[in-house]
Enzyme design. Structure first.
Site, PDB file in Angstrom:
ATOM      1  N   ASP A   1       0.871  -1.162   0.000  1.00  0.00           N
ATOM      2  CA  ASP A   1       0.000   0.000   0.000  1.00  0.00           C
ATOM      3  C   ASP A   1       0.922   1.230   0.000  1.00  0.00           C
ATOM      4  O   ASP A   1       2.141   1.121   0.224  1.00  0.00           O
ATOM      5  CB  ASP A   1      -0.939  -0.001   1.218  1.00  0.00           C
ATOM      6  CG  ASP A   1      -2.158   0.901   0.993  1.00  0.00           C
ATOM      7  OD1 ASP A   1      -2.101   1.805   0.128  1.00  0.00           O
ATOM      8  OD2 ASP A   1      -3.173   0.716   1.694  1.00  0.00           O
TER       9      ASP A   1
HETATM   10  C1  BGC Z   1      -5.113   3.173   0.163  1.00  0.00           C
HETATM   11  C2  BGC Z   1      -5.147   2.180  -0.979  1.00  0.00           C
HETATM   12  C3  BGC Z   1      -5.013   2.918  -2.284  1.00  0.00           C
HETATM   13  C4  BGC Z   1      -3.715   3.715  -2.266  1.00  0.00           C
HETATM   14  C5  BGC Z   1      -3.441   4.469  -3.548  1.00  0.00           C
HETATM   15  C6  BGC Z   1      -3.916   4.094   0.081  1.00  0.00           C
HETATM   16  O1  BGC Z   1      -4.035   5.117   1.005  1.00  0.00           O
HETATM   17  O2  BGC Z   1      -5.098   2.469   1.388  1.00  0.00           O
HETATM   18  O3  BGC Z   1      -6.337   1.443  -0.943  1.00  0.00           O
HETATM   19  O4  BGC Z   1      -5.045   2.012  -3.354  1.00  0.00           O
HETATM   20  O5  BGC Z   1      -3.785   4.643  -1.207  1.00  0.00           O
HETATM   21  O6  BGC Z   1      -4.306   5.509  -3.694  1.00  0.00           O
END
Ligand code: BGC
Length: 741
Positions: A287
């Site tokens: 993530d």
């Molecule tokens: C989220 C993810 C997301 C990523 C990119 C993170 O803060 O937890 O689900 O895909 O950001 O935007």
């Protein structure tokens, strides 16, 4: 467990160099050569890759907030630049599950995002993924995935950060709307459908957030503590089944810790279980900012996401773990070259498997109307009719006056916030509000009131904004029917403090219900809410965040144009005291051993608690009956068949549900969902439904034996309308068996 290959596209070229050429230019002899597997093709390409190019592929750049964008990036969440000399296309990674998130390319520090200034969106929002789970229809999920995958492909995107499948252990989780409810089987079937749909468009889908990222409070620091058996039978089972069904090209490891080890540093989760036991062939991306050092590479992480292009820093820390730290570790031999090769191999093989080489994204106009209809259909299948006393719904065609109250129902429907947010085509219904941090509160421009007026052309429809309960009650009093729209806005990054509707809406509903005995509540919400006014209203329609054509879908259900067929994918508790954890605290440890694998309805059943509405519940304007149960068991192969009949007055869809109990006290709860099917029937029509139970749903996870284990014995089988309403009862006599973990 068997993992088939990811979906393959027709390919003939043997090397990336050739794939970069047009197929037409290939000689017939070469074109006739047999298809190589994605793994073989990745292997061949890898042989020609210098170390430096391999290192290049294990980081993606985050261009959401930076003013300095690398050339070639379209400004989405993640970007891995192309390697033209090897014919490797760029990865353009974008959120996600309910549609293409709008990342404005000129959102630098201090700048207002383009979409806020211009108010124009460029993508079609589906209903929330929880609403899609409420359809209990994997085909709806597939169609939605196909639609958003197609829109992504037409916007230059070839990776969607979709597939959120964290189980609803915590209904106050701000991201409940992005996930698929509380049951591993239902969640996996819906996720699998969505992922297959996305990848049918040559766009890789992730599945996320692996694992146990089940609350937003302290999401980057909290440790989810749980025993091995319990996690294998709950959260991990959901991932396992969905990966088998959907074959996502990538798995995103989460921000949190599991049993005190960060998800992306967690060798047990990544190497032992995901890549070991489940033989997952794709790549693990972190993530955004969830890397915690070069040890993540040895734990099983293959790519660090969200690296700032200008500084090389990962979010929230110094250098990205797979930047200079990985380089040094490779030089010192702390990370062997073979591990780097494996990381890159996994990325390339998913790119081949999903067809990224042969089907580059191309900028093309969207088919806005067709895509909106996909979204509307999903909303129609996911709306759940929770209460309908005195046959209040469908609304009578000869109504003279209808009062519509609250929630901007005159202009739009609410959507959830965070990275899953989709900026709708045409812009939001009312100016979006940025709150409480970086999330936007957006109303999709689909007016339930206008849609209702179209379906009730002779009725006078009056609107009140609901800000003053006394004023709203006066409007309600003079109408034949009063429909209150109530909202609970939820978003990534923040959990709900409780399960109450915010902003005094309970008082608004009370006031309206007191003024008009024909009151209907329509909920637009992220997850379960309390309903202290339930006994005072005639009908309740659970519309979730219903997406691009939510207004039309709601009006269709209210008037009977659409016969509601959604069923709850989550239990609605009476109040927070019924939950395993009555409060979400700021603690850095959350104890999931309290409920173990007994998540959601299983907890309520085990503790003999009466929920407000049980898992699997939902009404129809028709009635369905079940009969002729046959259970056949050969070894651990159990098939349940029965007849479903539409015994009501009109065409409709039903979701018969099969539950199994384990013998003695073996199961984590009295019963588990073991199968379901969505069936469409004319009045008077019957159909035989046959469900084969996945043997893991008959098993417990045997930690010391490192296997799934089925005990010999008699397994009660029940078929019903919900987890609390069984019609047919039988049993399966099952032989003892074990299965690979
Ligand atoms: C989220 C993810 C997301 C990523 C990119 C993170 O803060 O937890 O689900 O895909 O950001 O935007």
């Amino acid at each position: 467990m068997k993992l088939a290959h990811l979906p393959r596209t027709a390919v003939f070229a043997r090397t990336a160099l050739f794939t970069a050429l047009s197929l037409a230019s290939l000689t017939p002899a070469l074109a006739d050569q047999p298809v190589s597997s994605p793994d073989q093709r990745a292997e061949q390409l890898l042989k020609r890759m210098p170390l430096q190019d391999m290192q290049h592929m294990v980081q993606s750049y985050n261009d959401m907030m930076t003013s300095k964008q690398p050339p070639g990036s379209i400004g989405a969440a993640g970007y891995v630049p192309a390697l033209p000399k090897l014919g490797i296309p760029a990865l353009q990674e974008n959120d996600a599950g309910i549609g293409v998130h709008n990342y404005p390319i000129d959102q630098g520090p201090g700048k207002q995002p383009a979409h806020v200034r211009g108010e124009a969106g460029n993508a079609t929002p589906l209903p929330s993924t929880l609403a899609i789970a409420a359809s209990w229809n994997p085909q709806v999920a597939y169609a939605g995935g196909r639609m958003i995958g197609g829109e992504a492909h037409r916007q230059g995107i070839n990776v969607l950060l979709a597939g959120g499948i964290n189980l609803t252990r915590e209904p106050r989780d701000g991201r409940t709307f992005e996930y698929l409810g509380e049951d591993p089987l239902l969640a996996a079937r819906i996720d699998g459908g969505e992922i297959r749909g996305i990848q049918s468009q040559h766009v890789i889908s992730t599945i996320k957030h692996y694992a146990l990222n089940d609350q937003e409070t302290n999401r980057t620091t909290v440790s989810a503590n749980i025993g091995e058996q319990a996690m294998r039978e709950s959260d991990l089972l959901a991932f396992e089944l969905a990966i088998e069904d959907g074959h996502p090209g990538s798995v995103m490891c989460g921000y949190n810790k599991v049993n005190s080890v960060w998800d992306c540093s967690n060798k047990h989760l990544l190497s032992d279980i995901l890549k070991g036991d489940w033989k997952y062939p794709g790549w693990v991306m972190t993530d955004w900012g969830a890397d915690h050092g070069v040890q993540d590479a040895m734990a099983g992480t293959d790519q660090v996401s969200g690296v700032d292009h200008s500084t090389g820093f990962s979010l929230g820390q110094n250098f990205s773990s797979f930047g200079p730290p990985l380089q040094q570790a490779l030089e010192k031999g702390e990370v062997p070259k073979s591990r780097l090769e494996d990381m890159v191999h996994r990325i390339l093989r998913s790119m081949y498997a999903v067809g990224l080489f042969e089907h580059p994204p191309e900028t093309k106009p969207l088919d806005v109307e067709a895509d909106a209809l996909v979204s509307q259909h999903a909303a129609e299948e996911g709306i759940v009719l929770l209460k309908n006393e005195h046959a209040q719904l469908p609304l009578h065609k000869d109504l003279k006056t209808v009062a519509i109250i609250g929630a901007h129902a005159d202009v739009g429907v609410l959507s959830g916030g965070g990275s899953a947010e989709v900026w709708p085509i045409g812009g939001p219904a009312i100016p979006a509000v940025k709150t409480p941090d970086w999330q936007w509160k957006v109303y999709d421009p689909s007016s339930p009131m206008k849609a209702l007026q179209k379906l009730l052309p002779n009725a006078k429809i009056v609107y009140d904004d609901g800000s003053d309960p006394a004023k709203a009650a006066a409007v309600a009093k003079s109408a034949d029917v009063a429909i209150v729209f109530a909202t609970q806005w939820t978003c990534e990054g923040v959990d709900q403090p409780n399960l109450a509707l915010p902003d005094n809406q309970d008082a608004l509903i009370d006031a309206v219900a007191a003024a008009n005995t024909h009151s209907v509540v329509v909920l637009e919400n992220g997850g379960p809410v309390k309903m202290p006014w339930l006994s005072k209203v005639d009908a309740v329609v659970e519309a979730w965040f219903p997406g691009a054509r939510g207004g039309e879908a709601i009006a269709g259900v209210l008037t009977g144009k659409v016969n509601p067929s959604g069923r709850l994918p989550v239990t609605f508790p009476q109040d927070e005291q019924q939950l395993p954890r009555p409060q979400i605290t700021n603690a850095l440890d959350v104890d999931y051993n309290i409920e173990g694998a007994a998540v959601g309805y299983k907890w309520f059943d085990k503790k003999n608690l009466q929920p407000l509405f049980p898992f699997g519940f939902g009404l129809s304007y028709s009635r369905f009956d079940y009969s002729d149960l046959h259970v056949s068991a050969q070894g651990d192969h159990v098939t349940v068949s029965f007849k479903v009949s539409n015994v009501g007055p009109r065409e409709g869809k039903d979701v018969p549900q099969v539950y199994v109990s384990l013998p003695g006290d073996l199961g984590e709860a009295p019963h588990r969902l073991a199968g379901f099917e969505k069936v469409s029937l004319q009045p008077g029509q019957s159909r035989t439904v046959s469900v084969t139970i996945d043997p893991r749903l008959l098993a417990t996870f045997d930690v010391s034996g490192h296997q799934w284990k089925i005990a010999a014995g008699s397994y009660p089988i029940q078929v019903g309308h919900s987890s609390r309403d069984f019609v047919l009862k039988g049993e399966a006599t099952v032989a003892a068996a074990t299965m690979a973990p």
